[in-house]
Write an enzyme that holds these catalytic residues in place. Structure first.
Site, PDB file in Angstrom:
ATOM      1  N   LYS A 178      12.630  -4.044   5.537  1.00  0.00           N
ATOM      2  CA  LYS A 178      12.556  -2.722   4.895  1.00  0.00           C
ATOM      3  C   LYS A 178      12.020  -1.779   5.966  1.00  0.00           C
ATOM      4  O   LYS A 178      10.808  -1.708   6.210  1.00  0.00           O
ATOM      5  CB  LYS A 178      11.617  -2.781   3.686  1.00  0.00           C
ATOM      6  CG  LYS A 178      11.863  -1.731   2.604  1.00  0.00           C
ATOM      7  CD  LYS A 178      11.825  -0.306   3.072  1.00  0.00           C
ATOM      8  CE  LYS A 178      10.433   0.243   3.179  1.00  0.00           C
ATOM      9  NZ  LYS A 178      10.399   1.620   3.754  1.00  0.00           N
ATOM     10  N   GLY A 231       1.576  -0.661   9.540  1.00  0.00           N
ATOM     11  CA  GLY A 231       1.505   0.704   8.988  1.00  0.00           C
ATOM     12  C   GLY A 231       0.056   1.093   8.834  1.00  0.00           C
ATOM     13  O   GLY A 231      -0.817   0.598   9.554  1.00  0.00           O
ATOM     14  N   SER A 232      -0.184   1.973   7.875  1.00  0.00           N
ATOM     15  CA  SER A 232      -1.539   2.506   7.731  1.00  0.00           C
ATOM     16  C   SER A 232      -2.448   1.524   6.988  1.00  0.00           C
ATOM     17  O   SER A 232      -1.979   0.639   6.262  1.00  0.00           O
ATOM     18  CB  SER A 232      -1.479   3.828   6.974  1.00  0.00           C
ATOM     19  OG  SER A 232      -0.954   3.589   5.687  1.00  0.00           O
ATOM     20  N   GLY A 236      -1.641  -0.994   3.887  1.00  0.00           N
ATOM     21  CA  GLY A 236      -1.919  -2.423   4.093  1.00  0.00           C
ATOM     22  C   GLY A 236      -2.700  -3.007   2.925  1.00  0.00           C
ATOM     23  O   GLY A 236      -2.423  -4.120   2.471  1.00  0.00           O
ATOM     24  N   GLU A 253      -0.829  -5.347  10.387  1.00  0.00           N
ATOM     25  CA  GLU A 253      -1.110  -4.697  11.665  1.00  0.00           C
ATOM     26  C   GLU A 253      -1.347  -3.228  11.349  1.00  0.00           C
ATOM     27  O   GLU A 253      -0.399  -2.501  11.071  1.00  0.00           O
ATOM     28  CB  GLU A 253       0.141  -4.885  12.548  1.00  0.00           C
ATOM     29  CG  GLU A 253      -0.076  -4.580  13.987  1.00  0.00           C
ATOM     30  CD  GLU A 253      -1.309  -5.247  14.509  1.00  0.00           C
ATOM     31  OE1 GLU A 253      -1.365  -6.483  14.481  1.00  0.00           O
ATOM     32  OE2 GLU A 253      -2.214  -4.514  14.924  1.00  0.00           O
ATOM     33  N   CYS A 287      -0.344   3.041  17.515  1.00  0.00           N
ATOM     34  CA  CYS A 287      -1.587   2.500  16.939  1.00  0.00           C
ATOM     35  C   CYS A 287      -2.596   2.217  18.030  1.00  0.00           C
ATOM     36  O   CYS A 287      -3.781   2.121  17.775  1.00  0.00           O
ATOM     37  CB  CYS A 287      -1.325   1.294  16.054  1.00  0.00           C
ATOM     38  SG  CYS A 287      -0.094   0.212  16.695  1.00  0.00           S
ATOM     39  N   GLU A 388      -8.296   7.879  11.872  1.00  0.00           N
ATOM     40  CA  GLU A 388      -7.057   7.856  12.650  1.00  0.00           C
ATOM     41  C   GLU A 388      -6.255   9.131  12.360  1.00  0.00           C
ATOM     42  O   GLU A 388      -5.910   9.402  11.217  1.00  0.00           O
ATOM     43  CB  GLU A 388      -6.229   6.622  12.279  1.00  0.00           C
ATOM     44  CG  GLU A 388      -5.062   6.427  13.224  1.00  0.00           C
ATOM     45  CD  GLU A 388      -4.286   5.143  12.959  1.00  0.00           C
ATOM     46  OE1 GLU A 388      -4.064   4.804  11.786  1.00  0.00           O
ATOM     47  OE2 GLU A 388      -3.885   4.501  13.952  1.00  0.00           O
TER      48      GLU A 388
END
Ligand code: ADP
Length: 502
Positions: A178, A231-232, A236, A253, A287, A388
Site C-alpha cells: 500500500k 511513516g509518522s 505507527g 520505522e 527521517c 519532527e
C-alpha cells in the site's frame, strides 16, 4: 474523480490490473507544479480482502520455490531497475519532488538492496549446533511467515518499497504493497517492474488508497500476519493498535529528530557541508534529516555565520532542473505544518536567522517551496528542538562541553540517527558508545545509510526491529529449531544426559 485527460491507473491483484471495488479514484499531484500525475484507485476493505486472498493462495506455492530461484527473480528485477533508472529518477522529481541527484540515489538504493537480497537467496543461513545427546542432530532454519502488508511513505518512494519487498520476497513471503497516496505512480511502476521480472501471479500485489481506508484495512486484515510500516509516529501507533487483535508481527520505522554535534576541535568547513546536505537535502524530508545542530560555544559563531551564508545560496526549483539545490515539499499540508513551526520557534524566543517563509517568486508559486530555515539560540527543550518538522528547518543549539552535547542530543523521544564532528578519537569513541540512536556517523552528516547494515532507531523511532542488512531477515522470517534423533531409541533432553548427583 479523475479530471478529463488524466490517465487512470489500477491496482494489481492476483496477477491482474483491476479498479477499486468502489470505482472511485484519487489524484496524484506534482508538488513542483501542481500538475496532475494520474488517477489511482481509491481502495478499501473489499480490495484488501481480494488482495489478501490472492496473496494467501500464492503463498502456498511461492514458499516452496527454492530460495535461490526466488533470488534470481530479484536479480532480474535489479537489472530492470538499472535499465529504468533514468525514467524512474525523472518521474520521482515530478511526483515526489526531490532533486535529480537525490532521486537517482533513491533508485540506486533500491538497486543495491535488490542485488543484496537476491544474494540472500543462496544464504538465508541458519545454524547447526551440537546436541547434548548422542546420535542427534540440531539445526535452526528460517521459515517464511505468509502474507506481508507493506505500508510505505512518499519520501523514498522507490527505495523504501525495495527495503521491504526484496527481503520479504526472497524469504518466501508474498506481499501486498500500500504505497503512500502522494506517490502512487512510483509505487505502481515498482510493482509493474517486479511483474516484468517474473514473479508468479499473486506473489506481489498493490492496493492504492488512503491510509485510513486501504492502509487501515491492511493493518487489521486477519490473513496478513506481518505489517512493515514506515511513516509518522502517530500512524505507527495506530497501525500497531489495528494489528494488535491478531498479534501480528509489526515492524515500525518512525520519526527522527537527529542531531549533528560539532565540537570545538572539529573541521568547521567539513561540518558545514555535512549540515547543509543533511538538513536541506530532500528539503529536510528524510527521517534521518539533521533538524538539530549542537555546536560547542568555541565554534558556534563561525558555524552559524557559514551555515546561514550557505543556506542563502541554495537555489529552490523543480527537481528536474540541473541547477536546483532544494526541491519542493510534498504537499500543501506539509508546507502549512513547516510554516507553523516557524511561528512556534519565534513564539518560543528562538532567533530566526534565515528563511522562515514560503517561496513564491516566479514559477515557484505553482508548487510548494519553503526557504531553507535556520533558528539560532535554540533551547534543547523548545518544541522546534523536540518535534519532527519534516521540512528544511534546523535548530542551532549552543553547548559548553562534550557531556552537555551528548545530553542534548539524547534528550528527545526519538533515536534514529546522530553525528559528531571531532578530531579527538576519544570523544568519537565516547559518542559511538553514548549516543542513543540506531545509527551514528563520525565526521559525516546524519544521512548516508548503506543497504547491508541494519537501519532503524531506538526509543520512539521504532519498536526494536531493523530494516536492511541481515537484520531485515528477522522481520520477514521466523526461526524454526529442528531436532533429528537418529539413535533409534527414546532420548530425553535434560534428563538422560544428566549424571546422578549433578
Ligand atoms: P507521513 O506523515 O510521512 O505522510 P504517514 O504516517 O501519514 O506519514 O503515512 C505513511 C503511510 O501510512 C502512507 O502510506 C499512509 O497512507 C499510511 N497510513 C496513514 N494512516 C494510516 C492508518 N491509520 N493505517 C494504516 N496506514 C496509514
Amino acid at each position: 474523480m479523475a479530471t478529463t485527460g488524466t490517465k487512470t491507473f489500477k491496482n494489481y491483484i492476483g496477477g491482474e490490473w483491476v479498479d477499486a471495488a468502489s470505482g472511485e479514484t484519487f489524484e496524484s499531484l506534482s508538488p513542483a507544479t501542481g500538475e496532475v500525475i494520474g488517477a489511482f484507485p481509491r481502495s478499501g476493505k473489499e480490495d484488501v480482502d481480494r488482495a489478501a486472498k490472492a496473496a494467501r493462495e500464492a503463498y502456498e506455492e511461492w514458499r516452496l520455490v527454492p530460495a535461490p530461484e526466488r533470488g534470481e527473480i530479484l536479480f532480474r528485477f535489479a537489472e530492470i531497475l538499472k535499465r529504468e533508472k533514468a525514467e524512474l529518477t525523472d518521474l520521482m522529481t515530478r511526483e515526489m519532488g526531490k532533486v535529480k541527484a537525490e532521486a537517482g540515489g533513491d533508485v540506486q538504493e533500491a538497486i543495491d538492496m535488490t542485488y543484496y537480497m537476491a544474494g540472500e537467496g543462496r544464504r538465508l543461513w541458519g545454524q547447526t549446533t551440537p546436541s547434548e545427546l548422542r546420535d542427534k542432530f540440531n539445526m535452526s532454519v528460517r521459515v517464511p511467515i505468509g502474507v506481508v502488508g507493506a505500508i510505505t511513505p512518499w519520501n523514498f518512494p522507490i527505495a523504501i518499497p525495495s527495503w521491504k519487498l526484496a527481503p520479504a520476497l526472497v524469504c518466501g513471503n508474498t506481499v501486498i504493497l500500500k504505497p503512500a497516496e502522494d506517490t502512487p505512480l512510483l509505487g505502481e511502476r515498482f510493482v509493474e517492474l517486479l511483474e516484468e521480472a517474473g514473479l508468479p501471479a499473486g506473489v506481489v500485489n498493490i492496493v492504492h488508497g488512503f491510509g485510513e481506508e486501504a492502509g487501515d484495512a491492511l493493518a487489521r486484515h486477519p490473513d496478513v500476519p506481518v505489517i512493515t510500516f514506515t511513516g509518522s509516529r502517530e500512524t505507527g501507533v495506530a497501525v500497531t493498535k489495528a494489528a494488535a487483535d491478531f498479534l501480528k508481527h509489526v515492524h515500525l520505522e518512525l520519526g527522527g529528530k537527529n542531531a549533528i554535534i560539532v565540537m570545538d576541535d572539529a573541521d568547521v568547513d567539513l561540518a558545514v557541508e555535512g549540515i547543509v546536505w543533511s538538513a536541506f537535502g530532500t528539503s529536510g524530508q528524510r527521517c534521518t534529516a539533521a533538524s538539530r545542530v549542537i555546536a560547542h560555544e568555541a565554534v558556534y559563531g563561525e558555524l552559524q555565520k557559514k551555515l546561514v551564508e550557505r543556506a542563502e545560496q541554495l537555489r529552490l526549483g523543480p527537481g528536474w532542473e540541473d541547477d536546483t539545490d532544494v526541491g519542493p515539499v510534498i504537499n500543501r499540508a506539509a508546507i502549512e505544518k513547516i510554516h507553523s513551526y516557524t511561528q512556534i520557534g519565534r513564539d518560543e524566543g528562538a532567533h530566526l536567522l534565515t528563511g522562515g517563509e514560503v517561496a513564491t517568486e516566479g514559477e515557484l508559486e505553482k508548487g510548494f517551496y519553503y526557504r531553507p530555515t535556520i533558528f539560532g539560540d535554540v533551547d534543547p527543550q523548545m518544541r522546534i528542538a523536540q518535534e519532527e518538522i519534516f521540512g528544511p528547518t534546523t535548530a542551532l543549539i549552543k553547548v559548553g562541553s562534550f557531556d552537555e552535547a551528548i545530553r542534548a542530543a539524547n534528550g528527545i523521544r526519538y533515536g534514529l540517527s546522530s553525528s559528531i564532528y571531532t578530531r579527538d578519537v576519544n570523544k568519537a569513541f565516547r559518542a559511538m558508545r553514548d549516543l542513543v540512536t540506531g545509527i551514528t556517523y563520525i565526521n559525516a552528516g546524519t544521512i548516508g545509510a548503506e543497504v547491508h547494515l541494519p537501519f532503524g532507531g531506538t526509543k520512539d523511532t521504532g519498536n526494536g526491529h531493523r530494516e536492511a542488512g541481515q537484520a531485515a531477515l528477522d522481520v520477514f522470517t521466523e526461526w524454526k529449531s529442528i531436532y533429528v534423533d537418529y539413535s533409534g531409541k527414546l532420548q530425553k533432553a535434560q534428563i538422560d544426559n544428566v549424571k546422578p548427583g549433578a
